[in-house]
Write an enzyme that holds these catalytic residues in place. Structure first.
Site, PDB file in Angstrom:
ATOM      1  N   LEU A  85      -3.901  -5.636  -0.694  1.00  0.00           N
ATOM      2  CA  LEU A  85      -4.714  -6.434  -1.615  1.00  0.00           C
ATOM      3  C   LEU A  85      -3.852  -6.841  -2.809  1.00  0.00           C
ATOM      4  CD1 LEU A  85      -7.943  -4.285  -1.431  1.00  0.00           C
ATOM      5  CD2 LEU A  85      -7.662  -6.604  -0.538  1.00  0.00           C
ATOM      6  N   HIS A 101      -7.073   6.602   5.420  1.00  0.00           N
ATOM      7  CA  HIS A 101      -5.773   6.506   6.086  1.00  0.00           C
ATOM      8  C   HIS A 101      -5.558   7.736   6.985  1.00  0.00           C
ATOM      9  CE1 HIS A 101      -1.650   5.216   6.636  1.00  0.00           C
ATOM     10  NE2 HIS A 101      -1.324   6.492   6.533  1.00  0.00           N
ATOM     11  N   ASP A 133      -4.226   0.850  -4.807  1.00  0.00           N
ATOM     12  CA  ASP A 133      -3.460   0.076  -5.782  1.00  0.00           C
ATOM     13  C   ASP A 133      -2.648  -0.963  -5.006  1.00  0.00           C
ATOM     14  OD1 ASP A 133      -1.321   1.421  -4.709  1.00  0.00           O
ATOM     15  OD2 ASP A 133      -1.012   2.726  -6.440  1.00  0.00           O
ATOM     16  N   GLY A 135       0.310  -0.890  -3.883  1.00  0.00           N
ATOM     17  CA  GLY A 135       1.300  -0.365  -2.942  1.00  0.00           C
ATOM     18  C   GLY A 135       0.726  -0.171  -1.551  1.00  0.00           C
ATOM     19  N   ASP A 137      -0.582   2.197   0.803  1.00  0.00           N
ATOM     20  CA  ASP A 137      -1.167   3.544   0.913  1.00  0.00           C
ATOM     21  C   ASP A 137      -0.661   4.482  -0.188  1.00  0.00           C
ATOM     22  OD1 ASP A 137      -2.506   2.662   3.243  1.00  0.00           O
ATOM     23  OD2 ASP A 137      -0.747   3.105   4.454  1.00  0.00           O
TER      24      ASP A 137
END
Ligand code: GRF
Length: 177
Positions: A85, A101, A133, A135, A137
């Site tokens: 995102l 995850h 965020d 990054g 995962d």
């Protein structure tokens, strides 16, 4: 008031629906995703936002965020959503986006987490639910549960079963806070 982002099968979406959580919109990165059928069967508004139809990821994410907010979404769950995102999407739902995850993060981030755990020969892997965020995962961990790798033939099913229990629990906790 929960929006769920999906890309594929949608078994985690199904777990959220089956738990009776207030899912009011489903957005998919792929038009053909089975998850969209699950949304339809549950009478939840659903739409696909395929990257190829937009100038870039920022535009796709802005359109998707607008649509989610129009549906009344206040809290976003990435459930098998296979794209990162952009910052502009994250700003629209600050501290209110979670992801599930299939590993004990920070071990084995990325799209092949279960295969990577098998290839690494670890005894234990697991499931992580974390805040999202920019990054891959990398956001703060909210909840983790270990899963033994052996017997490896059933690892995927055992991980999925933990995901389907853990994700609705964490989402439910966050929504009532
Ligand atoms: C799950 O293992 C999830 O952890 C990962 O992708 C898989 C999606 O499964 N991010 P589904 O689409 O929810 O069935």
């Amino acid at each position: 008031m929960i929006g769920v982002l999906v890309s594929g099968e949608g078994s985690n979406l199904q777990a959220l629906l089956d738990a009776g959580l207030p899912v009011c919109a489903v957005a998919s990165s792929r038009a053909g995703a089975r998850a969209l059928e699950r949304a339809g069967a549950a009478d939840v508004p659903a739409a696909a936002f395929e990257l190829a139809e937009y100038a870039d990821r920022e535009q796709r994410d802005a359109t998707m965020a607008n649509w989610l907010q129009e549906q009344g979404v206040r809290f976003v769950v990435c459930a098998g959503y296979m794209h990162l995102l952009t910052g502009r999407f994250l700003e629209r739902f600050p501290e209110r986006i979670v992801n599930v995850h299939p590993s004990l993060l920070p071990e084995f981030p990325g799209a092949r987490a279960i295969d990577d755990a098998l290839a690494a020969g670890v005894e234990t892997t697991g499931v992580t639910v974390h805040l999202v965020d920019e990054g891959l995962d990398t956001g703060p961990v909210l909840r983790q549960e270990p899963v033994p790798v052996q017997p490896s033939e059933t690892l995927i099913q055992r991980i999925r079963a933990v995901e389907h229990r853990l994700l609705p629990e964490v989402v439910s906790d966050l929504c009532v806070r």
